[in-house]
Design a protein around this motif. Sequence first.
Motif, PDB file in Angstrom:
ATOM      1  N   SER A 392       9.621   5.705  19.460  1.00  0.00           N
ATOM      2  CA  SER A 392       9.019   6.488  18.390  1.00  0.00           C
ATOM      3  C   SER A 392       8.765   5.564  17.207  1.00  0.00           C
ATOM      4  O   SER A 392       9.700   4.967  16.666  1.00  0.00           O
ATOM      5  CB  SER A 392       9.948   7.633  17.972  1.00  0.00           C
ATOM      6  N   ILE A 393       7.476   5.441  16.809  1.00  0.00           N
ATOM      7  CA  ILE A 393       7.117   4.592  15.673  1.00  0.00           C
ATOM      8  C   ILE A 393       6.318   5.432  14.682  1.00  0.00           C
ATOM      9  O   ILE A 393       5.292   6.027  15.028  1.00  0.00           O
ATOM     10  CB  ILE A 393       6.284   3.372  16.121  1.00  0.00           C
ATOM     11  N   THR A 394       6.808   5.479  13.436  1.00  0.00           N
ATOM     12  CA  THR A 394       6.157   6.261  12.387  1.00  0.00           C
ATOM     13  C   THR A 394       5.844   5.358  11.200  1.00  0.00           C
ATOM     14  O   THR A 394       6.722   4.636  10.724  1.00  0.00           O
ATOM     15  CB  THR A 394       7.072   7.418  11.923  1.00  0.00           C
ATOM     16  N   ASN A 395       4.604   5.425  10.723  1.00  0.00           N
ATOM     17  CA  ASN A 395       4.217   4.636   9.560  1.00  0.00           C
ATOM     18  C   ASN A 395       3.607   5.525   8.485  1.00  0.00           C
ATOM     19  O   ASN A 395       2.658   6.258   8.726  1.00  0.00           O
ATOM     20  CB  ASN A 395       3.212   3.538   9.942  1.00  0.00           C
ATOM     21  N   SER A 396       4.169   5.489   7.265  1.00  0.00           N
ATOM     22  CA  SER A 396       3.583   6.195   6.129  1.00  0.00           C
ATOM     23  C   SER A 396       3.353   5.242   4.959  1.00  0.00           C
ATOM     24  O   SER A 396       3.061   5.679   3.845  1.00  0.00           O
ATOM     25  CB  SER A 396       4.490   7.359   5.692  1.00  0.00           C
ATOM     26  N   SER A 397       3.461   3.948   5.213  1.00  0.00           N
ATOM     27  CA  SER A 397       3.264   2.938   4.186  1.00  0.00           C
ATOM     28  C   SER A 397       1.803   2.507   4.138  1.00  0.00           C
ATOM     29  O   SER A 397       1.157   2.337   5.174  1.00  0.00           O
ATOM     30  CB  SER A 397       4.137   1.709   4.465  1.00  0.00           C
ATOM     31  N   SER A 398       1.305   2.302   2.924  1.00  0.00           N
ATOM     32  CA  SER A 398      -0.080   1.860   2.779  1.00  0.00           C
ATOM     33  C   SER A 398      -0.269   0.424   3.286  1.00  0.00           C
ATOM     34  O   SER A 398      -1.371   0.026   3.667  1.00  0.00           O
ATOM     35  CB  SER A 398      -0.498   1.937   1.312  1.00  0.00           C
ATOM     36  N   LYS A 399       0.804  -0.335   3.317  1.00  0.00           N
ATOM     37  CA  LYS A 399       0.720  -1.720   3.787  1.00  0.00           C
ATOM     38  C   LYS A 399       0.825  -1.809   5.307  1.00  0.00           C
ATOM     39  O   LYS A 399       0.385  -2.776   5.912  1.00  0.00           O
ATOM     40  CB  LYS A 399       1.799  -2.572   3.119  1.00  0.00           C
ATOM     41  N   GLY A 400       1.464  -0.834   5.875  1.00  0.00           N
ATOM     42  CA  GLY A 400       1.407  -0.644   7.309  1.00  0.00           C
ATOM     43  C   GLY A 400       2.170  -1.627   8.186  1.00  0.00           C
ATOM     44  O   GLY A 400       2.950  -2.453   7.728  1.00  0.00           O
ATOM     45  N   ILE A 401       1.887  -1.479   9.479  1.00  0.00           N
ATOM     46  CA  ILE A 401       2.440  -2.347  10.518  1.00  0.00           C
ATOM     47  C   ILE A 401       1.332  -3.301  10.924  1.00  0.00           C
ATOM     48  O   ILE A 401       0.314  -2.883  11.479  1.00  0.00           O
ATOM     49  CB  ILE A 401       2.948  -1.522  11.711  1.00  0.00           C
ATOM     50  N   GLN A 402       1.509  -4.575  10.655  1.00  0.00           N
ATOM     51  CA  GLN A 402       0.428  -5.532  10.821  1.00  0.00           C
ATOM     52  C   GLN A 402       0.436  -6.248  12.170  1.00  0.00           C
ATOM     53  O   GLN A 402      -0.570  -6.812  12.589  1.00  0.00           O
ATOM     54  CB  GLN A 402       0.504  -6.559   9.684  1.00  0.00           C
ATOM     55  N   GLY A 403       1.569  -6.246  12.844  1.00  0.00           N
ATOM     56  CA  GLY A 403       1.657  -6.923  14.135  1.00  0.00           C
ATOM     57  C   GLY A 403       1.196  -6.027  15.263  1.00  0.00           C
ATOM     58  O   GLY A 403       0.831  -4.872  15.079  1.00  0.00           O
ATOM     59  N   ASN A 404       1.208  -6.579  16.464  1.00  0.00           N
ATOM     60  CA  ASN A 404       0.831  -5.834  17.669  1.00  0.00           C
ATOM     61  C   ASN A 404       2.012  -5.010  18.175  1.00  0.00           C
ATOM     62  O   ASN A 404       3.171  -5.382  18.014  1.00  0.00           O
ATOM     63  CB  ASN A 404       0.368  -6.801  18.766  1.00  0.00           C
ATOM     64  N   ILE A 405       1.694  -3.895  18.815  1.00  0.00           N
ATOM     65  CA  ILE A 405       2.708  -3.044  19.435  1.00  0.00           C
ATOM     66  C   ILE A 405       2.430  -2.990  20.923  1.00  0.00           C
ATOM     67  O   ILE A 405       1.345  -2.581  21.348  1.00  0.00           O
ATOM     68  CB  ILE A 405       2.671  -1.615  18.842  1.00  0.00           C
ATOM     69  N   THR A 406       3.409  -3.415  21.730  1.00  0.00           N
ATOM     70  CA  THR A 406       3.230  -3.414  23.189  1.00  0.00           C
ATOM     71  C   THR A 406       4.470  -2.843  23.856  1.00  0.00           C
ATOM     72  O   THR A 406       5.597  -3.035  23.396  1.00  0.00           O
ATOM     73  CB  THR A 406       2.991  -4.831  23.729  1.00  0.00           C
ATOM     74  N   SER A 407       4.227  -2.131  24.956  1.00  0.00           N
ATOM     75  CA  SER A 407       5.314  -1.583  25.763  1.00  0.00           C
ATOM     76  C   SER A 407       4.977  -1.804  27.223  1.00  0.00           C
ATOM     77  O   SER A 407       3.912  -1.399  27.688  1.00  0.00           O
ATOM     78  CB  SER A 407       5.486  -0.092  25.470  1.00  0.00           C
TER      79      SER A 407
END
Length: 410
Positions: A392-407
């Motif tokens: 479970s990944i949740t983002n509410s930041s304006s700067k965000g998650i900048q890297g890649n997400i892999t599963s």
Amino acid sequence: RDAVYMNKTTIQTFSNTGTIKSEGNSNGIGVNVLGGSSISSFENKGLIEGKQRGIDMTSPSITNFSNTGVIKAEKHTALLSRNDNSTITNFTNKGTIESAATPTNANTQHFSISGLYLNRTTTETLTNEGLIKGGIGLNIQGSKIKTIINKGTIESTANSKFIKTGSFDIRSATGAPSTIQNIINEGLIKSASNGIFYEVSNNVETIINKGTIQAEEYGIYISNVDNTGVDTKLGKIILEKDSVINAKKDIINIDIQSNKKLELSGIDIQKGATIKSENGAAINVASNNQITGDINIAGKIEAKTGISNQGNISASISASGDTPLVIENKGNGNIGGSINTSDNVALSLTNSGNGNISGSITSTSNAPITIKNEGSSTIGGNIKATGDAPISITNSSSKGIQGNITSSGN
């Protein structure tokens, strides 16, 4: 008056098998050693007791000090060694060294009611297999010691009402830092305040816990109360198999409340170690503090939060075994290294405020992974899961998650 008084004396062997006790005067000392007296062997197998101090030594030169009896003080420190050029090459306690005094203000708690107080004293090896007890159990100030080994009990009876303190207290003395290569606890450190209190500006290479630390406040408290203005590097903290730290607040609390900075070389919580916090975190890093070495967690954590960070963790964090790991990175906290979980470690990571996580987050665990990025925080590294865990990944930041997400799990 003093029961035994020595001044500029040279003695091959001092041995007590009976009773030495000061009488009358409230300032009386059991054994008072002055003037840089030299004693090859100091042995107490009986009772040495003083109204003020049991033993008071000023600039002594002692090759071997051994206590298998009782050394007591009614109003102040039980055993004090002080002033420059003080040397006790080998110190061994298999008996009792105890101050019965009760703190009434900052000075009596800090300076005057320790079980054993070494001030500006050089020691090769200090070994305790008995009981050292007082407002502060073992008080080290401005001393140079190669190895301290506790196989018995070191106990403090005073809380931090008047001043930050601990059962095992390490401080500087008027600008002279304490230097200790190894602290090894194989017994019990029991405290009405903090287990081990470490003041910034001192130098300790390694703290190893193989026994139990039981504290009413913090297990290991790294803070500042002096005025030297000196930054410090503290070596590694190692919690070995079967060791226990039980504290009501944080287990390891790094909180420097000034412009001083601390660099901690690493924390290793080995498999079979147990740390329990009633109301705090396993590891707390306050702002303006940094850990430059890896944090490895393989032991059992019983705390609301595993790692709470508002400072800078520049090395990697790794967790294995089956204990969940909760990380809170908040304020201006920065985690520059990677975060890795394996085996059956469930990861719960919250990045909030202006927090920054620039390293990668990798899990090979089959336990759940929960990541929240909030406020103005940033996750700059990649997030990678290769196990069979629900994510479970949740983002509410304006700067965000900048890297890649892999599963790549099932």
